[in-house]
Design a protein around this motif. Structure first.
Motif, PDB file in Angstrom:
ATOM      1  N   GLY A 123       0.793  -1.230   0.000  1.00  0.00           N
ATOM      2  CA  GLY A 123       0.000   0.000   0.000  1.00  0.00           C
ATOM      3  C   GLY A 123       0.821   1.273   0.000  1.00  0.00           C
ATOM      4  N   GLY A 124       2.125   1.156  -0.143  1.00  0.00           N
ATOM      5  CA  GLY A 124       2.979   2.340  -0.145  1.00  0.00           C
ATOM      6  C   GLY A 124       3.889   2.348  -1.356  1.00  0.00           C
ATOM      7  N   ALA A 125       5.104   2.832  -1.164  1.00  0.00           N
ATOM      8  CA  ALA A 125       6.102   2.878  -2.230  1.00  0.00           C
ATOM      9  C   ALA A 125       6.410   1.460  -2.703  1.00  0.00           C
ATOM     10  CB  ALA A 125       7.372   3.555  -1.730  1.00  0.00           C
ATOM     11  N   SER A 126       6.967   1.362  -3.911  1.00  0.00           N
ATOM     12  CA  SER A 126       7.408   0.068  -4.435  1.00  0.00           C
ATOM     13  C   SER A 126       8.676   0.271  -5.244  1.00  0.00           C
ATOM     14  CB  SER A 126       6.314  -0.578  -5.292  1.00  0.00           C
ATOM     15  OG  SER A 126       6.066   0.206  -6.440  1.00  0.00           O
ATOM     16  N   GLY A 127       9.365  -0.852  -5.536  1.00  0.00           N
ATOM     17  CA  GLY A 127      10.614  -0.780  -6.290  1.00  0.00           C
ATOM     18  C   GLY A 127      11.823  -0.583  -5.405  1.00  0.00           C
ATOM     19  N   VAL A 128      11.622  -0.693  -4.087  1.00  0.00           N
ATOM     20  CA  VAL A 128      12.696  -0.485  -3.110  1.00  0.00           C
ATOM     21  C   VAL A 128      12.546  -1.526  -2.011  1.00  0.00           C
ATOM     22  CG1 VAL A 128      13.594   1.138  -1.384  1.00  0.00           C
ATOM     23  CG2 VAL A 128      12.780   2.000  -3.570  1.00  0.00           C
ATOM     24  N   GLY A 129      13.668  -1.986  -1.463  1.00  0.00           N
ATOM     25  CA  GLY A 129      13.671  -2.864  -0.300  1.00  0.00           C
ATOM     26  C   GLY A 129      14.616  -2.312   0.746  1.00  0.00           C
ATOM     27  N   VAL A 130      14.632  -2.932   1.921  1.00  0.00           N
ATOM     28  CA  VAL A 130      15.483  -2.474   3.018  1.00  0.00           C
ATOM     29  C   VAL A 130      16.555  -3.520   3.295  1.00  0.00           C
ATOM     30  CG1 VAL A 130      15.554  -1.816   5.459  1.00  0.00           C
ATOM     31  CG2 VAL A 130      13.599  -1.148   4.047  1.00  0.00           C
ATOM     32  N   GLU A 131      17.810  -3.077   3.270  1.00  0.00           N
ATOM     33  CA  GLU A 131      18.940  -3.929   3.622  1.00  0.00           C
ATOM     34  C   GLU A 131      19.275  -3.702   5.090  1.00  0.00           C
ATOM     35  OE1 GLU A 131      23.355  -5.148   1.943  1.00  0.00           O
ATOM     36  OE2 GLU A 131      22.633  -3.110   1.571  1.00  0.00           O
ATOM     37  N   LEU A 132      19.607  -4.788   5.786  1.00  0.00           N
ATOM     38  CA  LEU A 132      19.903  -4.724   7.213  1.00  0.00           C
ATOM     39  C   LEU A 132      21.226  -5.433   7.481  1.00  0.00           C
ATOM     40  CD1 LEU A 132      18.813  -4.007  10.075  1.00  0.00           C
ATOM     41  CD2 LEU A 132      17.630  -6.203  10.041  1.00  0.00           C
ATOM     42  N   GLN A 133      22.079  -4.809   8.304  1.00  0.00           N
ATOM     43  CA  GLN A 133      23.371  -5.395   8.674  1.00  0.00           C
ATOM     44  C   GLN A 133      23.726  -4.988  10.099  1.00  0.00           C
ATOM     45  OE1 GLN A 133      26.618  -4.147   6.183  1.00  0.00           O
ATOM     46  NE2 GLN A 133      25.929  -5.305   4.403  1.00  0.00           N
ATOM     47  N   ALA A 134      24.642  -5.757  10.692  1.00  0.00           N
ATOM     48  CA  ALA A 134      25.322  -5.283  11.898  1.00  0.00           C
ATOM     49  C   ALA A 134      26.287  -4.208  11.414  1.00  0.00           C
ATOM     50  CB  ALA A 134      26.069  -6.421  12.571  1.00  0.00           C
ATOM     51  N   GLN A 135      26.633  -3.255  12.260  1.00  0.00           N
ATOM     52  CA  GLN A 135      27.530  -2.176  11.823  1.00  0.00           C
ATOM     53  C   GLN A 135      28.922  -2.676  11.442  1.00  0.00           C
ATOM     54  OE1 GLN A 135      27.588   1.342  14.340  1.00  0.00           O
ATOM     55  NE2 GLN A 135      25.350   1.452  14.334  1.00  0.00           N
TER      56      GLN A 135
END
Length: 190
Positions: A123-135
């Protein structure tokens, strides 16, 4: 025919003498005790069992919402193009002393175009994802796909486990709207 008379032996057991933690009074034929099963095969004594469990320690953590900011589609360079990292912390609220290693698994919906990224909420933006890492660069993927758990030595109350997140383009066309994502941290120990 012979008529048999039944005979039952009864006993009154002292709580202090025989069962310090509970009161047992009654018939010792299929008798009961407050802590478990009792057997009275021999009317001169009773056997019973105790139940319980030995459990390991645990940790408590907390995480504040992570603001990734407002961005225009033109800031992305194409599929696979990332934006800058945003650092954040998973805060420690303490671990029991017997916890040697804290393992974190991050559950969430994987992006349909890149399973290493967390998907944006519908229901929001598309074409983008979120990458997650430890620093320190250790990679986190949704539901642990392709990686081991993120492991840490427990830190004191008030300390933190340093993390970072960023947007990455997953489709040639980005549509605008809220770009939120959700991850659930599952903790295991030792």
């Amino acid at each position: 025919m012979k008529k048999l008379n039944a005979f039952y032996k009864t006993a009154r057991l002292s709580c202090r003498t025989h069962f310090p933690s509970c009161l047992v009074t009654g018939i010792l034929v299929g008798a009961m005790a407050c802590a478990g099963t009792v057997s009275a095969a021999n009317p001169d004594h009773a056997t019973f069992t105790f139940g319980g469990a030995i459990v390991g320690g645990a940790c408590k953590i907390s995480v504040q919402p992570v603001p990734l900011g407002k961005h225009m589609p033109s800031e992305f360079s194409g599929v696979g193009g990332p934006l800058s990292w945003v650092n954040f912390n998973i805060d420690s609220e303490g671990c029991d002393l017997d916890v040697v290693t804290l393992h974190m698994e991050f559950d969430g919906t994987a992006d349909a175009n890149n399973a290493k990224l967390f998907a944006l909420s519908p229901g929001g933006a598309s074409g983008v994802g979120v990458e997650l890492q430890a620093q320190d660069g250790r990679v986190v993927t949704p539901n642990g796909t392709g990686t081991a758990l993120l492991s840490w030595t427990p830190v004191a109350i008030g300390s933190s486990y340093p993390m970072r997140a960023r947007y990455i383009q997953t489709l040639p066309k980005i549509t605008v709207g809220p770009a939120n994502s959700t991850a659930t941290i599952i903790l295991t120990y030792n």
